[in-house]
Enzyme design. Structure first.
Site, PDB file in Angstrom:
ATOM      1  N   SER A 140       0.856  -1.167   0.056  1.00 16.28           N
ATOM      2  CA  SER A 140       0.027  -0.173  -0.014  1.00 16.28           C
ATOM      3  C   SER A 140       0.876   1.173   0.052  1.00 16.28           C
ATOM      4  O   SER A 140       0.361   2.249  -0.316  1.00 16.28           O
ATOM      5  CB  SER A 140      -1.078   0.092   1.053  1.00 16.28           C
ATOM      6  OG  SER A 140      -0.135   0.284   2.319  1.00 16.28           O
ATOM      7  N   LYS A 213       1.159   4.519   6.948  1.00 14.29           N
ATOM      8  CA  LYS A 213       0.602   5.303   5.989  1.00 14.29           C
ATOM      9  C   LYS A 213       1.213   6.735   5.841  1.00 14.29           C
ATOM     10  O   LYS A 213       2.171   6.979   6.913  1.00 14.29           O
ATOM     11  CB  LYS A 213      -0.963   5.647   6.257  1.00 14.29           C
ATOM     12  CG  LYS A 213      -1.959   4.472   6.253  1.00 14.29           C
ATOM     13  CD  LYS A 213      -1.813   3.663   4.847  1.00 14.29           C
ATOM     14  CE  LYS A 213      -2.961   2.448   5.041  1.00 14.29           C
ATOM     15  NZ  LYS A 213      -2.908   1.713   3.837  1.00 14.29           N
TER      16      LYS A 213
END
Length: 342
Positions: A140, A213
């Site tokens: 991701s 993230k």
């Protein structure tokens, strides 16, 4: 004057020779420093002195003459005896009892154990308050981070160092983003050892309870996706994001959003926008449920340390967010309480 008899003459000669021998022996003891192997050693009977009158020994009356010479009142033997030598010999080797083989082995084992315990304690302290290694199991964050990368996370951010837009952060799952976490397939002593080493910080944490993230919006920021050029805007200013995976758009092909980040929280997105389950997928449209509490942030990722060909510092060019104004009434970041899935 009476004529000296033969017996008296022999006695006088014997006394004179005995005196000469005693004087010579006394001078030799005083002038000559003792060396190893010379003189009587402690605990050993001295060697008998040579006969001072070898010529008289062959005479029948020599024994009587020697006895008379040794008697009181004759020659230097009647004086004070020579001072006894010190029994301690400085040149004598001092034999200590050497330790046994088992004692040597045990001494080495103890040193190794002490060093190992100190290393574990130090590693635990560093892992708890300073830095920690994490394992990246997903894509991701490509191409900034790829699967199987190991990253070092600084736990000084947020805290002594401020959290900023663009920081890559590791945080605890804020609201079942990961769903049901499957049980580890491994078990037994090997799994136990791995978890112990993770706990003390000697093995990278691959815990399924954390995510990694990039921070896009700080508390109070107004984040919109996307403008007419397909770029994110923060507080009305469009940003160009060089870290987005090649081929992806800033919105990742997902529905647009328009949110304001609540106080004490941040808005996070993955660099692989089309394959990242981030704040966009867990928000109710207001920014309240998709944003991440700052207190859940473990730290900021500062470096990729493995594999060797991926080693690099993780930083964002200042120009990316340089023109973004701070949100009105934006509060200062709060310290994190307390490794990452994409």
């Amino acid at each position: 004057m009476t004529e000296e008899t033969a017996e008296q003459r022999l006695r006088r000669i014997a006394n004179a020779r005995a005196a000469e021998a005693a004087q010579a022996r006394d001078k030799g003891l005083r002038r000559s420093p003792r060396v190893a192997g010379s003189g009587p050693r402690p605990g050993r009977r001295p060697e008998p002195a040579a006969d001072p009158a070898p010529g008289a020994a062959r005479r029948p009356d020599s024994a009587a003459a020697a006895g008379a010479a040794a008697g009181p009142g004759y020659g230097p033997t009647s004086g004070p005896p020579p001072e006894p030598e010190d029994d301690w010999d400085e040149d004598e080797d001092y034999d200590e009892e050497s330790p046994s083989f088992l004692e040597n082995v045990w001494g080495g084992v103890k040193e190794i154990l002490i060093i190992a315990v100190m290393a574990l304690v130090l590693s635990f302290i560093v892992k708890t308050w300073l830095i920690q290694a994490f394992y990246i199991p997903s894509g991701s964050m490509e191409n900034t981070l790829v699967r199987d990368d190991r990253v070092i996370v600084s736990k000084l951010t947020p805290g002594p160092f401020d959290l900023n837009r663009g920081d890559v952060v590791v945080f605890k799952d804020p609201g079942n983003w990961l769903g049901t976490v499957p049980e580890s397939r491994e078990g037994g002593p090997r799994e136990t050892l791995r978890r112990v080493l993770q706990f003390v910080g000697l093995v990278p944490d691959d815990s399924d309870e954390h995510l990694i993230k990039r921070v896009i919006g700080m508390p109070g920021d107004h984040v919109v996706c996307c403008d007419k050029d397909g770029k994110l805007t923060i507080n009305g200013v469009a940003v160009s994001e060089p870290y987005i995976r090649q081929g992806d758009s800033p919105g990742g092909g997902k529905p647009n959003f328009d949110i304001t980040v609540p106080p004490g929280r941040v808005w996070v997105m993955g660099d692989h926008r089309s394959d990242s389950s981030d704040s966009r997928f867990h928000d109710d449209g207001t920014g309240a449920t998709g944003s991440v509490p700052i207190e859940d942030i473990t730290g900021r990722s500062v470096m990729v340390v493995w594999p060797i060909d991926h080693v690099t510092w993780l930083s964002v060019p200042e120009r990316v967010y340089a023109d973004v104004p701070p949100a009105s009434g934006q509060p200062a970041p709060t310290p994190a309480s307390t490794g990452a899935t994409g």
